[in-house]
Write a protein that holds these residues in place. Structure first.
Motif, PDB file in Angstrom:
ATOM      1  N   LEU A  70       0.078   8.228  -3.836  1.00 47.30           N
ATOM      2  CA  LEU A  70      -0.839   8.582  -2.735  1.00 47.30           C
ATOM      3  C   LEU A  70      -2.190   7.906  -2.936  1.00 47.30           C
ATOM      4  N   ASN A  71      -2.689   7.936  -4.190  1.00 47.80           N
ATOM      5  CA  ASN A  71      -3.969   7.279  -4.477  1.00 47.80           C
ATOM      6  C   ASN A  71      -3.879   5.784  -4.168  1.00 47.80           C
ATOM      7  N   LEU A  72      -2.728   5.193  -4.556  1.00 46.05           N
ATOM      8  CA  LEU A  72      -2.532   3.756  -4.339  1.00 46.05           C
ATOM      9  C   LEU A  72      -2.495   3.445  -2.837  1.00 46.05           C
ATOM     10  N   PHE A  73      -1.657   4.185  -2.110  1.00 47.79           N
ATOM     11  CA  PHE A  73      -1.453   3.899  -0.683  1.00 47.79           C
ATOM     12  C   PHE A  73      -2.740   4.130   0.121  1.00 47.79           C
ATOM     13  N   ILE A  74      -3.358   5.298  -0.072  1.00 47.92           N
ATOM     14  CA  ILE A  74      -4.562   5.616   0.725  1.00 47.92           C
ATOM     15  C   ILE A  74      -5.718   4.700   0.297  1.00 47.92           C
ATOM     16  N   GLY A  75      -5.803   4.423  -1.023  1.00 47.90           N
ATOM     17  CA  GLY A  75      -6.854   3.521  -1.517  1.00 47.90           C
ATOM     18  C   GLY A  75      -6.709   2.124  -0.921  1.00 47.90           C
ATOM     19  N   LYS A  76      -5.475   1.600  -0.929  1.00 45.25           N
ATOM     20  CA  LYS A  76      -5.245   0.256  -0.373  1.00 45.25           C
ATOM     21  C   LYS A  76      -5.501   0.256   1.137  1.00 45.25           C
ATOM     22  N   ALA A  77      -5.073   1.344   1.812  1.00 42.42           N
ATOM     23  CA  ALA A  77      -5.297   1.414   3.270  1.00 42.42           C
ATOM     24  C   ALA A  77      -6.797   1.440   3.575  1.00 42.42           C
ATOM     25  N   ALA A  78      -7.571   2.116   2.710  1.00 41.93           N
ATOM     26  CA  ALA A  78      -9.027   2.176   2.927  1.00 41.93           C
ATOM     27  C   ALA A  78      -9.636   0.781   2.766  1.00 41.93           C
ATOM     28  N   ASP A  79      -9.082  -0.021   1.836  1.00 42.79           N
ATOM     29  CA  ASP A  79      -9.699  -1.314   1.519  1.00 42.79           C
ATOM     30  C   ASP A  79      -9.141  -2.479   2.329  1.00 42.79           C
ATOM     31  N   LYS A  80      -7.854  -2.393   2.706  1.00 44.24           N
ATOM     32  CA  LYS A  80      -7.213  -3.587   3.301  1.00 44.24           C
ATOM     33  C   LYS A  80      -6.798  -3.327   4.752  1.00 44.24           C
ATOM     34  N   PRO A  81      -7.309  -4.117   5.707  1.00 44.85           N
ATOM     35  CA  PRO A  81      -6.955  -3.911   7.120  1.00 44.85           C
ATOM     36  C   PRO A  81      -5.454  -3.991   7.386  1.00 44.85           C
ATOM     37  N   GLU A  82      -4.733  -4.860   6.643  1.00 47.39           N
ATOM     38  CA  GLU A  82      -3.292  -5.008   6.942  1.00 47.39           C
ATOM     39  C   GLU A  82      -2.505  -3.756   6.521  1.00 47.39           C
ATOM     40  N   VAL A  83      -2.955  -3.089   5.447  1.00 49.23           N
ATOM     41  CA  VAL A  83      -2.268  -1.848   5.039  1.00 49.23           C
ATOM     42  C   VAL A  83      -2.631  -0.720   6.030  1.00 49.23           C
ATOM     43  N   ARG A  84      -3.908  -0.751   6.468  1.00 49.34           N
ATOM     44  CA  ARG A  84      -4.343   0.232   7.476  1.00 49.34           C
ATOM     45  C   ARG A  84      -3.486   0.082   8.738  1.00 49.34           C
ATOM     46  N   GLN A  85      -3.223  -1.154   9.133  1.00 49.77           N
ATOM     47  CA  GLN A  85      -2.429  -1.405  10.341  1.00 49.77           C
ATOM     48  C   GLN A  85      -0.998  -0.878  10.157  1.00 49.77           C
ATOM     49  N   MET A  86      -0.456  -1.032   8.930  1.00 55.38           N
ATOM     50  CA  MET A  86       0.900  -0.509   8.666  1.00 55.38           C
ATOM     51  C   MET A  86       0.934   1.002   8.856  1.00 55.38           C
ATOM     52  N   LEU A  87      -0.160   1.649   8.411  1.00 55.48           N
ATOM     53  CA  LEU A  87      -0.246   3.103   8.552  1.00 55.48           C
ATOM     54  C   LEU A  87      -0.274   3.492  10.033  1.00 55.48           C
ATOM     55  N   VAL A  88      -1.047   2.751  10.821  1.00 59.50           N
ATOM     56  CA  VAL A  88      -1.111   3.014  12.268  1.00 59.50           C
ATOM     57  C   VAL A  88       0.271   2.801  12.888  1.00 59.50           C
ATOM     58  N   ASP A  89       0.923   1.683  12.503  1.00 57.53           N
ATOM     59  CA  ASP A  89       2.258   1.388  13.055  1.00 57.53           C
ATOM     60  C   ASP A  89       3.245   2.490  12.696  1.00 57.53           C
ATOM     61  N   MET A  90       3.119   2.986  11.451  1.00 61.74           N
ATOM     62  CA  MET A  90       4.021   4.036  10.986  1.00 61.74           C
ATOM     63  C   MET A  90       3.843   5.314  11.820  1.00 61.74           C
ATOM     64  N   LEU A  91       2.597   5.608  12.199  1.00 61.63           N
ATOM     65  CA  LEU A  91       2.340   6.813  12.994  1.00 61.63           C
ATOM     66  C   LEU A  91       2.924   6.689  14.400  1.00 61.63           C
ATOM     67  N   GLY A  92       3.024   5.412  14.865  1.00 64.43           N
ATOM     68  CA  GLY A  92       3.480   5.201  16.238  1.00 64.43           C
ATOM     69  C   GLY A  92       4.963   4.925  16.355  1.00 64.43           C
ATOM     70  N   SER A  93       5.632   4.635  15.232  1.00 66.45           N
ATOM     71  CA  SER A  93       7.038   4.243  15.369  1.00 66.45           C
ATOM     72  C   SER A  93       7.860   4.712  14.172  1.00 66.45           C
ATOM     73  N   ASP A  94       9.001   5.314  14.499  1.00 60.70           N
ATOM     74  CA  ASP A  94       9.887   5.808  13.449  1.00 60.70           C
ATOM     75  C   ASP A  94      10.416   4.639  12.614  1.00 60.70           C
ATOM     76  N   LYS A  95      10.604   3.489  13.254  1.00 65.05           N
ATOM     77  CA  LYS A  95      11.129   2.309  12.567  1.00 65.05           C
ATOM     78  C   LYS A  95      10.172   1.839  11.472  1.00 65.05           C
ATOM     79  N   GLU A  96       8.869   1.884  11.791  1.00 67.30           N
ATOM     80  CA  GLU A  96       7.870   1.433  10.820  1.00 67.30           C
ATOM     81  C   GLU A  96       7.818   2.368   9.615  1.00 67.30           C
ATOM     82  N   LYS A  97       8.145   3.651   9.849  1.00 71.09           N
ATOM     83  CA  LYS A  97       8.122   4.618   8.739  1.00 71.09           C
ATOM     84  C   LYS A  97       9.106   4.192   7.646  1.00 71.09           C
ATOM     85  N   GLU A  98      10.216   3.572   8.087  1.00 70.59           N
ATOM     86  CA  GLU A  98      11.234   3.135   7.119  1.00 70.59           C
ATOM     87  C   GLU A  98      10.650   2.173   6.093  1.00 70.59           C
TER      88      GLU A  98
END
Ligand SMILES: Cc1cc2nc3c(=O)[nH]c(=O)nc-3n(C[C@H](O)[C@H](O)[C@H](O)COP(=O)(O)OP(=O)(O)OC[C@H]3O[C@@H](n4cnc5c(N)ncnc54)[C@H](O)[C@@H]3O)c2cc1C
Length: 424
Positions: free
Chosen positions: A382-410
């Motif tokens: 959790l520290n790794l994922f949230i930390g990277k999402a806070a620092d890197k726009p591309e990881v943040r975008q993955m998080l947004v995509d995951m919230l919007g699509s079940d496929k991205e959650k995979e």
């Protein structure tokens, strides 16, 4: 006590279906059946509007079904908050705030709205339907069975101004929509729901919390993982604050004490509550996760919503799946009723399409959420994922995509994803 809504039905009245429980799953099932011309008896032990312990987030699948049933337009008339973003806080205190993808056809993700109010909208819609007989104050305690053992009705007690009266009703199918402590479920399925697949969840309403925004907030804190503590902003500066912890992790602790301790002392949370006031009492209830798979149909019976254990094992959201399962059950029952003669119960084989719809439209997503839940037990991930999402726009975008699509959650539940995160 008010109980009579459409005239007290007579035990000899003929119904296609009896729906036990008039929460989201029961009202959805009753309404879809009634819209197909089926005659439904809808029973609830409470009188509406009735209280319901919940986080009050109404989004995702809930929006689609509320729209189909003509209820969505009425929600903005209730006191409500609007959800536009998601704030996630890691165990080490690192934060990331991302926009929540809009719900289909809307300019925001969803609402926060008191369940007592939104459930009453669904109930009123059912109560006013010409094909539904709604009876409040009726607690189901037994099932009627045919000589071959198929379920063909219910028995229970009607509590009214005139006192208590035992009654029984007969139908071709009984739908158990009676929530996490389902009486119908207990009578048809012998095994109890294992503790490692149930969240013990509590919530209260606070005023005066500082820094509330249009984001719902999830705090992943020690002692609660893989569950989390939430702060959901509501109407009028209020917030719904609660937490869900796996019952198997409680080990003698009480979830209310864990919540109170976090509000009083957690370094990321307590400063927000300096001028906050708890309004009313903290309430609690169980959340049966969809990580536990069981049969939800049999001869003459179907389980939906919490009675069928269909809550998302990661987010704890259950209203969307409750409403969806009510719809899928109604579609299966409606088809099956065409081939069912008077005096017969629907055989389980005729209800297989309901299990198939749950598997196809709900189960896959719940299993991905279950993987996410198991990963969330590990603080460092959790520290790794949230930390990277806070620092890197591309990881943040993955998080947004995951919230919007079940496929991205995979993608987010794959080990490769975490290996890639470890790379600089
Ligand atoms: C603390 C907490 C927070 C939550 N937060 C969220 C959230 O923010 N968003 C979300 O989507 N989900 C949330 N959930 C999950 C959500 O509340 C449930 O998934 C949802 O209520 C399931 O709907 P249902 O219709 O299956 O059951 P319920 O809403 O529980 O309705 C069951 C109905 O059956 C009736 N009943 C029970 N027994 C009998 C009987 N013997 N005879 C007759 N009637 C009976 C009850 O009176 C009740 O009206 C939360 C749950 C908890 C506990």
């Amino acid at each position: 006590m008010s109980l009579l809504t459409s005239g007290i039905p007579h035990s000899d009245d003929k119904f296609d279906a009896i729906v036990v429980g008039a929460g989201p799953s029961g009202c959805s099932c009753a309404l879809y059946l009634a819209n197909s011309g089926r005659k439904v008896l809808l029973l609830d032990k409470s009188s509406f509007p009735r209280a319901k312990v919940c986080g009050d987030a109404f989004s995702g699948k809930s929006i689609g079904i509320a729209r189909e049933l003509g209820i969505l337009g009425e929600i903005p008339r209730l006191p409500h908050g609007i959800v536009r973003g998601l704030l996630m806080v890691a165990p080490n205190g690192k934060k990331v705030n991302v926009p929540f993808p809009n719900a289909s056809g809307m300019e925001f993700a969803g609402y926060t709205v008191e369940r007592q109010r939104v459930d009453y909208l669904f109930f009123q819609r059912a109560q006013n339907h010409k094909n539904i007989t709604a009876l409040q104050g009726f607690a189901v305690s037994g099932l009627e069975r045919t000589p071959s053992g198929a379920v063909c009705g219910v028995s229970g007690t009607l509590t009214s101004n005139q006192g208590r009266k035992g009654m029984r009703f007969i139908a071709k199918v009984v739908v158990g929509a009676d929530g996490a402590a389902s009486t119908v479920g207990r009578l048809v399925v012998s095994k109890p729901h294992p503790k490692e697949h149930i969240y013990s969840a509590v919530r209260g309403y606070w005023s005066g919390i500082s820094g509330l925004s249009g984001s719902i907030e999830l705090y992943f804190i020690d002692g609660v993982l893989p569950g989390y503590l939430w702060i959901f902003p509501m109407a009028n500066g209020m917030a719904n604050v609660g937490l869900g912890i796996l019952s198997s992790d409680l080990k003698g602790k009480h979830p209310v004490a864990i919540l109170q301790e976090a509000v009083d002392r957690h370094p990321s949370i307590a400063p927000r509550f300096t001028n906050a006031k708890l309004e009313g009492k903290i309430g609690g209830w169980a959340i049966p996760n969809g990580s536990y798979k069981k049969a939800n149909t049999g001869d003459g019976w179907v389980l939906v919503g919490d009675a069928a254990s269909l809550v998302d094992p990661f987010s704890g959201e259950g209203v969307g799946n409750a409403l969806s399962s009510g719809k899928y059950a109604a579609l299966a029952i409606n088809c099956a009723l065409d081939g069912c003669k008077d005096g017969e119960s629907l055989p389980s084989s005729a209800l297989a399409s309901y299990e198939a719809s749950v598997a196809r439209f709900l189960r896959k997503d719940m299993m991905n959420s279950y993987r996410l839940q198991r990963l969330s037990r590990h603080k460092f991930l959790l520290n790794l994922f949230i930390g990277k999402a806070a620092d890197k726009p591309e990881v943040r975008q993955m998080l947004v995509d995951m919230l919007g699509s079940d496929k991205e959650k995979e993608k987010v539940v794959s080990p490769m994803f975490y290996l890639k995160l470890l790379l600089p």
